[in-house]
Design a protein around this motif. Structure first.
Motif, short mmCIF file in Angstrom:
data_model
loop_
_atom_site.label_atom_id
_atom_site.label_comp_id
_atom_site.label_asym_id
_atom_site.label_seq_id
_atom_site.Cartn_x
_atom_site.Cartn_y
_atom_site.Cartn_z
N LEU A 53 53.75 -32.88 -42.62
CA LEU A 53 54.35 -33.02 -41.29
C LEU A 53 55.83 -33.38 -41.40
O LEU A 53 56.67 -32.84 -40.68
CB LEU A 53 53.59 -34.09 -40.50
N ARG A 54 56.17 -34.28 -42.30
CA ARG A 54 57.57 -34.69 -42.44
C ARG A 54 58.42 -33.56 -43.01
O ARG A 54 59.58 -33.40 -42.64
CB ARG A 54 57.65 -35.93 -43.33
N VAL A 55 57.84 -32.77 -43.91
CA VAL A 55 58.56 -31.61 -44.44
C VAL A 55 58.85 -30.61 -43.33
O VAL A 55 59.95 -30.05 -43.23
CB VAL A 55 57.76 -30.97 -45.58
N ALA A 56 57.86 -30.38 -42.46
CA ALA A 56 58.04 -29.42 -41.37
C ALA A 56 59.16 -29.87 -40.42
O ALA A 56 60.00 -29.07 -40.00
CB ALA A 56 56.73 -29.24 -40.61
N MET A 57 59.17 -31.17 -40.09
CA MET A 57 60.21 -31.68 -39.18
C MET A 57 61.59 -31.60 -39.84
O MET A 57 62.58 -31.21 -39.20
CB MET A 57 59.87 -33.11 -38.78
N LEU A 58 61.67 -31.97 -41.13
CA LEU A 58 62.95 -31.92 -41.83
C LEU A 58 63.45 -30.49 -41.96
O LEU A 58 64.64 -30.20 -41.76
CB LEU A 58 62.79 -32.57 -43.21
N ARG A 59 62.54 -29.57 -42.27
CA ARG A 59 62.95 -28.18 -42.42
C ARG A 59 63.44 -27.62 -41.09
O ARG A 59 64.42 -26.85 -41.05
CB ARG A 59 61.76 -27.36 -42.93
#
Length: 633
Positions: A83-89
């Motif tokens: 989830l955090r990777v998706a938001m950062l990307r």
């Protein structure tokens, strides 16, 4: 042997009998030892066997439980990491498009073709508005020699305009390859961020480089609100972004001295020593880490996942405690209770073979009592465990529901105010629209008469008016948008300008005199811009309703810095607040309006509190509201 002697068989050896009366007292005791040993040996063997079995079972059960619990922790941490990777990307991809689009912008081309003309200074305002709308840290334009001619931070003392950044790697790679991405520490701001550079060309001719810098302070703040320490490393295992500020620019593995020297020479990470993180790997796939401000090491599960389209890796440290210790303690208790139950049953069984019928019944009662105690204790543990899970779920649901309700109340309050300020915004838009019509007619007339210079001036005026309309509609969209809570550094002047853009027409229509007292030094606070703007609009709405039909209506808005705080005072010369209303002003459903709900000031009070400040009210020739917010450099 005399007839009165009594013969007792001692079974010292098979087939051998002695007369105990003929033996001394010590020998008679030794003769009884085999009989005592025969009665105690089964019980001792049972105890030793059960203890050994319990040790083996405990080790196996603990190993299996630890494996299961760690796998559950790993799966939960992996889901959080995805989830955090998706938001950062999403944030990075949004910023990547900005330099590509700006490289095609005609205003950018004009500024680069004539760096000493008026096009470059005029571009500053456009870059400033674009940076605010996209939440970019800074946007700046450089010539092929690396000289900065326009920047979104042109108003600040730390403006990039006039600086030369040809030594920066992102500039050099963009000039060679067309585009570049580079994470580094800012040489002026001293803030780390991702630099996105794009070469600007026209018909094969290189005009310059446009750069967008994005910082991740908001992302780090979101991570800090979670229970799992989170950080990002690059392909050299250097920490770039971290929820633990002290870990930034540390490494997860030793870096050779020559590589450290090269990094310091490049100024990519300033003078950071590039020390190792306080993280130690354990044999069971966990790590020991000391997370500030704590001084003691704790055990974590280090879950890693790559960030697509980058060479970065995201790390999530999922804490093992209290889940694993609680599970292990539960296993210990259950195995201990099982062993006690087994030993008790074995003792009863052996006792039944050694005792008479009344002793047999006594053993049965003891066993039943022990079983009842074990069952009762086991049931208590199960009930306590279930109750703990239920309470945790209830608290989590209540917290999420409260946050969601507060967000909905804030959004509802904004939408309610939008209806009241719609007329003001419509008038603000109609004025430039009418002017655009007039200037366009004039421009057409000038063109027909061959007055090209006058027509060009009219067209430039039309462009400025369209920017005015764009600013108004952008402010209206930003105000109405349901944005997440995000405390950042906000300019007090920008917040006041945004609020006045929405309520200015009503102030003029109601003939309310407005006085704004601002110091020469710009004031910045730690807050959420849209929500702080909502507080000001709400105070304006309340004041204008209180000043209705008053001939000398007046509102005074004052901002000043006092130590580490910034005070924004909002005063009117209306009738003020009654003592009863003033005592319960920030209590829900307290209102002086016949149709009001009494929630507007409650929401304002909560918004200021979320930013770490406070909202106060008093009477002094009218109502005075004071917002006290933490200052920001």
């Amino acid at each position: 042997m005399k007839p009165q002697d009594v013969r007792i068989s001692a079974h010292i050896l098979p087939g051998l009998s002695v007369t105990t009366s003929a033996l001394p007292l010590r020998l008679r005791f030794l003769a009884m030892l085999p009989r005592l040993w025969r009665h105690r040996l089964p019980m001792a063997g049972l105890v030793v066997g059960v203890l050994l079995a319990l040790i083996v079972i405990d080790r196996i059960a603990i190993h299996a439980t630890r494996t299961i619990v760690l796998e559950d922790i790993r799966e939960e941490a992996a889901a959080a990491a995805d989830l955090r990777v998706a938001m950062l990307r999403s944030e990075i991809e949004k910023q990547r498009t900005l330099p590509v689009v700006l490289a095609q912008d005609p205003d950018v081309h004009r500024a680069l073709m004539d760096p000493t003309g008026n096009a470059a200074p005029a571009l500053n305002a456009k870059l400033e508005a674009l940076a605010a709308a996209t939440r970019a840290s800074v946007i700046y334009l450089m010539t092929p020699q690396g000289h900065t001619i326009a920047a979104s931070n042109h108003r600040l003392a730390s403006s990039f305009v006039g600086s030369n950044y040809s030594f920066r790697p992102y500039f050099q790679r963009a000039m060679q390859e067309g585009q570049a991405e580079h994470f580094a520490l800012g040489t002026v701001s001293h803030q780390p961020g991702l630099y996105l550079a794009q070469k600007v060309s026209d018909k094969g001719r290189v005009l310059g480089v446009i750069v967008v810098k994005t910082e991740f302070h908001g992302v780090e703040a979101d991570w800090r609100r979670q229970n799992e320490p989170t950080f990002i490393t690059d392909d050299r295992d250097i920490v770039l972004v971290s929820s633990v500020p002290q870990w930034r620019f540390h490494t997860t593995r030793p870096i050779p001295a020559e590589q450290k020297a090269a990094l310091r020479t490049s100024l990519q990470f300033g003078d950071a020593p590039l020390n190792l993180l306080p993280i130690t790997a354990r044999p069971d796939d966990t790590v020991e880490a000391t997370v500030p401000p704590a001084r003691n090491a704790r055990t974590f599960m280090d879950v890693r996942t790559g960030i697509p389209t980058t060479s970065w890796t995201l790390h999530v440290l999922a804490p093992v405690a209290p889940t694993l210790p609680l599970a292990e303690a539960t296993i210990h208790v259950l195995i201990l209770l099982g062993g006690v139950l087994f030993l008790g049953g074995g003792a009863v069984y052996l006792g039944r073979r050694q005792r008479l019928s009344h002793e047999r019944r006594r053993g049965q009662l003891a066993r039943r009592h022990l079983e009842a105690r074990v069952e009762s204790r086991t049931a208590e543990l199960q009930v306590a465990n279930a109750q703990l899970r239920t309470e945790m779920a209830a608290r989590r649901s209540a917290r999420e529901a409260a946050d969601a309700l507060q967000d909905e109340l804030v959004q509802a309050s904004k939408l309610a105010m939008l209806g009241q300020i719609a007329a003001s915004v419509a008038h603000e838009v109609n004025q430039p629209v009418a002017a655009i019509r007039a200037f366009s007619d004039n421009a057409q007339t000038f063109l027909q008469r061959g007055h090209a210079q006058a027509a060009q001036e009219n067209l430039q005026t039309i462009g400025a008016l369209t920017e005015r309309i764009g600013a108004i509609t952008s402010e209206l969209r930003a105000f109405s948008r349901k944005a997440p809570r995000e405390v950042s550094t906000v300019s007090v002047q920008e917040v006041m300008d945004g609020a006045l853009l929405l309520v200015g027409h009503r102030l003029r229509l109601q003939n309310v005199a407005l006085t704004v007292n601002m110091p020469a030094q710009p004031l910045r606070v730690k807050s959420d811009r849209i929500r702080l703007e909502q507080v000001l609009v709400n105070l304006f709405q309340n004041a204008m309703e209180a000043l209705a039909n008053q001939q000398d209506a007046r509102i005074t808005l004052t901002a000043q810095a006092l130590g580490t705080e910034v005070r924004i005072t909002f005063a009117d010369n209306g009738p003020g607040l009654s003592a009863a209303v003033l005592d319960a002003l920030f209590t829900p459903f307290t209102t002086t309006k016949p149709t009001g709900l009494g929630l507007g000031l409650v929401i304002c009070h909560d918004i200021i509190a979320e930013c770490g400040g406070r909202l106060e009210a008093r009477n002094e020739g009218g109502a005075i509201f004071t917002m006290i917010l933490p200052g920001a450099e």
